[in-house]
Design an enzyme around this catalytic site. Structure first.
Site, PDB file in Angstrom:
ATOM      1  N   ASN A   1      17.045  39.023 -20.764  1.00 25.16           N
ATOM      2  CA  ASN A   1      18.380  38.915 -21.375  1.00 25.16           C
ATOM      3  C   ASN A   1      18.382  39.691 -22.687  1.00 25.16           C
ATOM      4  O   ASN A   1      17.362  40.244 -23.085  1.00 25.16           O
ATOM      5  CB  ASN A   1      18.764  37.439 -21.573  1.00 25.16           C
ATOM      6  CG  ASN A   1      17.762  36.714 -22.457  1.00 25.16           C
ATOM      7  OD1 ASN A   1      17.620  37.036 -23.629  1.00 25.16           O
ATOM      8  ND2 ASN A   1      17.040  35.758 -21.881  1.00 25.16           N
TER       9      ASN A   1
ATOM     10  N   ALA B   1      14.718  30.436 -28.755  1.00 27.22           N
ATOM     11  CA  ALA B   1      14.511  31.448 -27.705  1.00 27.22           C
ATOM     12  C   ALA B   1      15.597  31.345 -26.641  1.00 27.22           C
ATOM     13  O   ALA B   1      16.099  30.263 -26.355  1.00 27.22           O
ATOM     14  CB  ALA B   1      13.140  31.257 -27.064  1.00 27.22           C
TER      15      ALA B   1
ATOM     16  N   PHE C   1      19.269  25.466 -29.445  1.00 29.01           N
ATOM     17  CA  PHE C   1      20.332  26.460 -29.600  1.00 29.01           C
ATOM     18  C   PHE C   1      21.163  26.477 -28.327  1.00 29.01           C
ATOM     19  O   PHE C   1      20.631  26.244 -27.236  1.00 29.01           O
ATOM     20  CB  PHE C   1      19.739  27.854 -29.860  1.00 29.01           C
ATOM     21  CG  PHE C   1      19.494  28.102 -31.323  1.00 29.01           C
ATOM     22  CD1 PHE C   1      18.530  27.371 -31.999  1.00 29.01           C
ATOM     23  CD2 PHE C   1      20.239  29.043 -32.014  1.00 29.01           C
ATOM     24  CE1 PHE C   1      18.309  27.576 -33.353  1.00 29.01           C
ATOM     25  CE2 PHE C   1      20.023  29.257 -33.370  1.00 29.01           C
ATOM     26  CZ  PHE C   1      19.062  28.522 -34.042  1.00 29.01           C
TER      27      PHE C   1
HETATM   28  O1  C5P Z   1      20.153  25.299 -21.156  1.00 29.67           O
HETATM   29  P1  C5P Z   1      20.290  26.417 -22.138  1.00 29.67           P
HETATM   30  O2  C5P Z   1      19.440  27.600 -21.842  1.00 29.67           O
HETATM   31  O3  C5P Z   1      21.704  26.824 -22.417  1.00 29.67           O
HETATM   32  O4  C5P Z   1      19.770  25.754 -23.501  1.00 29.67           O
HETATM   33  C1  C5P Z   1      19.562  26.487 -24.662  1.00 29.67           C
HETATM   34  C2  C5P Z   1      18.531  25.802 -25.489  1.00 29.67           C
HETATM   35  O5  C5P Z   1      17.515  25.298 -24.663  1.00 29.67           O
HETATM   36  C3  C5P Z   1      17.831  26.753 -26.444  1.00 29.67           C
HETATM   37  O6  C5P Z   1      17.412  26.000 -27.554  1.00 29.67           O
HETATM   38  C4  C5P Z   1      16.647  27.231 -25.619  1.00 29.67           C
HETATM   39  O7  C5P Z   1      15.585  27.649 -26.431  1.00 29.67           O
HETATM   40  C5  C5P Z   1      16.308  25.998 -24.833  1.00 29.67           C
HETATM   41  N1  C5P Z   1      15.779  26.252 -23.478  1.00 29.67           N
HETATM   42  C6  C5P Z   1      14.508  25.867 -23.196  1.00 29.67           C
HETATM   43  N2  C5P Z   1      13.973  26.046 -21.951  1.00 29.67           N
HETATM   44  C7  C5P Z   1      14.722  26.600 -20.973  1.00 29.67           C
HETATM   45  C8  C5P Z   1      16.034  26.979 -21.253  1.00 29.67           C
HETATM   46  C9  C5P Z   1      16.533  26.800 -22.513  1.00 29.67           C
HETATM   47  O8  C5P Z   1      13.841  25.357 -24.094  1.00 29.67           O
HETATM   48  N3  C5P Z   1      14.181  26.763 -19.794  1.00 29.67           N
END
Ligand code: C5P
Length: 398
Positions: free
Chosen positions: A203, A267, A319
């Site tokens: 991304n 991230a 985030f």
């Molecule tokens: O679910 P989403 O990706 O929208 O959530 C964003 C938040 O969750 C961010 O803080 C990101 O770092 C974290 N995240 C995570 N592991 C994932 C997906 C997102 O820690 N697999």
């Protein structure tokens, strides 16, 4: 930091110390005493520190570049490593008969000494008395340790290990700052989820916001581990950076970085990875349809870290990169993931936020939503860390 290297066989270990300091991006100016130069060369110190070495008190060239008083004032900390019995004696007596002792007399900066000498010199009443004087003046000390010595004797007098000296330096540099003694975990950047040997899913995250937060946390004295996906940014000063590629690697690196008092997960973790990764390159075949990628869900690092348990950081901040209904979605995400605060931001193409230098965030916690005006990512980081410090800095340590 100003590093004074005095004479003694342990002087060679100061090279390793410089390497450790530089790996933490701590700038090191070196002063080599005349006897120190019998054991290590100015060239070695210069090559490792990346700055010219100071040796003489009355050197015209050195004075024209930086006067000795300025040299002692420009550092946040002065470290004497190794500190010989002779240098400790001259410090205790307040002598200023060479550049090192003159700097030590001219400064009001904190001083750390790492003594190294033969066990009999260490135990001599003269050295004991000198150390008592120096301690009473507030000089800090690390080591010496007990062990076998270069002179074939055994006892106390060996220079502390460079890693232990580094720890003492880091804690002195951090002391007095609101997050001193706190451990922080920050994630930043995208993840790369491989498809085959040459392709991946990714991304547009640049990592800038997470790097700025890691940098500000370190500035406030926290011991920071930054787990970073592939980005084109340098490691911030004073931060331990671990580079990873995939979400699974990021999760493992985060778990290894615990315990932490605060976790800021900035991230943009890939939600999916391919079910299988081809070891070679996927070939285009004339006449056959394009391949279909089967995806599986990645672990949710934020939800995992937010789950109650003994290893849960005291404060977990997530985030939420959204393109519409930002506040509503971010609010729901905070509850779903179980984190304490969530930073919602609009990453629609027109905002220039993803990859750009500015951000406009909505900070959501238990009490509600704060809408922050658009500002640089560094300013967002500074204010967020101020808020973290208000919460953690006011608490007593467990
Ligand atoms: O679910 P989403 O990706 O929208 O959530 C964003 C938040 O969750 C961010 O803080 C990101 O770092 C974290 N995240 C995570 N592991 C994932 C997906 C997102 O820690 N697999």
């Amino acid at each position: 930091m100003l590093l004074i290297v005095s004479g003694g066989i342990a002087a060679y270990k100061s090279l390793e110390l410089i390497r450790l300091l530089r790996a933490r991006d701590i700038a090191v100016d070196c002063v080599l005493t005349r006897s120190g130069a019998q054991f290590v060369t100015p060239l070695s110190l210069q090559a490792l520190s990346g700055t010219p070495v100071h040796g003489e008190l009355f050197s015209l060239t050195e004075e024209s570049e930086m006067g000795h008083i300025a040299l002692s004032r420009s550092a946040d900390l002065i470290v004497v490593c190794p500190a010989s019995a002779d240098l400790l004696a001259r410090m205790a007596a307040g002598l200023a008969d060479d550049l090192a002792t003159t700097l030590l007399l001219a400064t009001d900066t904190a001083v750390l000494v790492a003594p190294a000498m033969n066990v009999r010199m260490w135990e001599h009443p003269a050295t004991r008395a000198n150390l008592a004087v120096l301690r009473a003046r507030g000089i800090h000390m690390v080591g010496p340790e007990e062990g076998a010595m270069a002179c074939n004797e055994f006892g106390r007098g060996r220079l502390a290990e460079p890693a232990a000296i580094l720890e003492a330096i880091l804690s002195m540099l951090a002391s007095g700052r609101p997050l001193a003694g706190r451990r922080a975990l920050v994630t930043a950047g995208p993840t790369h989820e491989p498809i085959d040997a040459v392709r991946y899913l990714a991304n547009r995250s640049s990592g800038k916001q997470g790097y700025a937060i890691a940098s500000c946390l370190a500035e406030q004295g926290a011991d920071v581990t930054l787990v970073s996906g592939p980005v084109a940014l340098d490691a911030p000063a004073g931060v331990r950076r671990i580079m990873v590629e995939t979400a699974v690697d990021m999760q493992l690196a985060c778990e290894a970085a615990l315990p932490a008092d605060v976790a800021v997960l900035a991230a943009a973790v890939g939600d999916w990875r391919t079910r299988e990764v081809l070891s070679g390159k996927l070939k285009k075949q004339a006449g056959s349809p394009p391949p279909e990628l089967a995806l599986v869900a990645n672990p949710d690092i934020l939800a995992g870290l937010s789950a109650p348990g003994p290893r849960r950081p005291r404060l977990v901040i997530g985030f939420a990169a959204e393109t519409d209904d930002i506040v509503a979605r971010a609010t729901a995400k905070r509850l779903r993931k179980g984190c304490d605060w969530i930073v919602g931001n609009d990453v629609s193409a027109g905002t220039g936020i993803m990859g750009g230098d500015e951000n406009r965030i909505h900070l959501i916690d238990e009490a509600g939503v704060e809408d922050w005006p658009r500002m640089t990512k560094h300013e967002v980081a500074r204010r967020l860390v101020e808020r973290i410090a208000r919460l953690l800095g006011g608490e007593t340590r467990p």
